[in-house]
Scaffold this motif. Structure first.
Motif, PDB file in Angstrom:
ATOM      1  N   MET A   1     -18.934  -6.603 -44.960  1.00  0.00           N
ATOM      2  CA  MET A   1     -18.779  -8.056 -45.432  1.00  0.00           C
ATOM      3  C   MET A   1     -19.381  -8.857 -44.279  1.00  0.00           C
ATOM      4  N   ALA A   2     -20.039  -9.680 -44.497  1.00  0.00           N
ATOM      5  CA  ALA A   2     -20.814 -10.317 -43.670  1.00  0.00           C
ATOM      6  C   ALA A   2     -19.863 -11.631 -42.964  1.00  0.00           C
ATOM      7  N   ASP A   3     -19.742 -11.698 -41.539  1.00  0.00           N
ATOM      8  CA  ASP A   3     -18.980 -12.954 -40.892  1.00  0.00           C
ATOM      9  C   ASP A   3     -19.579 -14.182 -41.252  1.00  0.00           C
ATOM     10  N   THR A   4     -18.412 -15.081 -41.767  1.00  0.00           N
ATOM     11  CA  THR A   4     -18.976 -16.460 -41.757  1.00  0.00           C
ATOM     12  C   THR A   4     -19.168 -16.967 -40.632  1.00  0.00           C
ATOM     13  N   PRO A   5     -19.974 -18.090 -40.599  1.00  0.00           N
ATOM     14  CA  PRO A   5     -20.273 -18.792 -39.261  1.00  0.00           C
ATOM     15  C   PRO A   5     -19.192 -19.744 -39.206  1.00  0.00           C
ATOM     16  N   PRO A   6     -18.822 -20.079 -37.801  1.00  0.00           N
ATOM     17  CA  PRO A   6     -17.452 -21.021 -37.635  1.00  0.00           C
ATOM     18  C   PRO A   6     -17.975 -22.458 -38.088  1.00  0.00           C
ATOM     19  N   GLU A   7     -17.027 -22.983 -38.476  1.00  0.00           N
ATOM     20  CA  GLU A   7     -17.211 -24.363 -38.838  1.00  0.00           C
ATOM     21  C   GLU A   7     -17.556 -25.316 -37.647  1.00  0.00           C
ATOM     22  N   PRO A   8     -18.615 -26.014 -37.939  1.00  0.00           N
ATOM     23  CA  PRO A   8     -19.063 -26.955 -36.624  1.00  0.00           C
ATOM     24  C   PRO A   8     -17.807 -27.791 -36.128  1.00  0.00           C
ATOM     25  N   PRO A   9     -17.815 -28.165 -34.961  1.00  0.00           N
ATOM     26  CA  PRO A   9     -16.580 -28.731 -34.519  1.00  0.00           C
ATOM     27  C   PRO A   9     -16.286 -30.139 -34.831  1.00  0.00           C
TER      28      PRO A   9
END
Length: 170
Positions: A1-9
Motif C-alpha cells: 500500500m502506497a503512503d499518501t503524501p501529507p496534507e499541505p500545512p
C-alpha cells in the motif's frame, strides 16, 4: 500500500475584501519582486449537477495576502529561492548595452562626427549600432572624435592608441 503524501500545512489567506480564510500552502517562490505563495482555499463547484466542496488554487503575494497559522511548521513546504547574484555582478552592477553610435555633425569642417556609447544621453536615437571594429574604423576617420562623457573615449582610445599610451610620459 502506497503512503499518501501529507496534507499541505494550513495557512491563513487574506482575500481581496480583507476576509481571512484558512487554506493550504503548497509552495513558496522567491522572485525579484518578493515572495509568492501557492495556496488553496476552500470553495464550491458544480460537478455532475451537484454542488460539491472543492479547492481553488492560486499564487498570492506574501506577506500581503497570507499569514502563518500559530503552531504550524512550514519547513517541509517546497521553496524556490533566487540565485544570489555573483560577486562580480554585485561589484560591477548592471551592464550597459554594448555597441557605439556615430552622431554626425553635418559640418564639412574639421568636426564631422562623435562616436558615443549607445546609452549616452548625447547619442542620436535610431542610429545604427556599430560593433567595436566598426566604431574603431569610424573613430580613426579625420574629423571624428570619441565622446568623453559616456566612456566611448575611455573604452576605444586604448584600442586605437595602444594600451601603453599615457604610461611612458606622453
Amino acid at each position: 500500500m502506497a503512503d499518501t503524501p501529507p496534507e499541505p500545512p494550513l495557512i491563513t489567506v487574506i482575500l481581496p475584501d480583507e476576509q481571512e480564510v484558512t487554506g493550504r500552502l503548497h509552495e513558496r517562490r522567491q522572485t525579484p519582486e518578493g515572495w509568492l505563495y501557492k495556496v488553496s482555499v476552500p470553495a464550491w463547484m458544480l460537478q455532475d449537477g451537484q454542488v460539491v466542496p472543492s479547492w481553488y488554487t492560486v499564487w498570492v503575494q506574501a506577506p500581503a495576502h497570507v499569514k502563518p497559522v500559530k503552531g504550524v511548521s512550514y519547513e517541509a513546504v517546497p521553496t524556490t529561492y533566487l540565485e544570489p547574484p555573483s560577486p562580480v555582478k554585485q561589484t560591477l552592477g548592471p551592464r550597459r548595452e554594448s555597441g557605439w553610435v556615430l552622431a554626425k555633425t553635418g559640418d564639412r569642417g574639421p568636426d564631422r562626427g562623435v562616436v558615443h556609447a549607445v546609452d549616452c544621453e548625447e547619442a542620436p536615437t535610431g542610429a545604427p549600432v556599430l560593433t567595436w571594429e566598426r566604431a574603431l574604423d569610424t573613430a580613426e576617420q579625420p574629423g571624428v572624435r570619441l565622446c568623453p562623457l559616456c566612456g566611448a573615449a575611455a573604452e576605444l582610445a586604448p584600442l586605437i592608441k595602444g594600451f601603453d599610451h599615457g604610461f611612458s610620459g606622453e
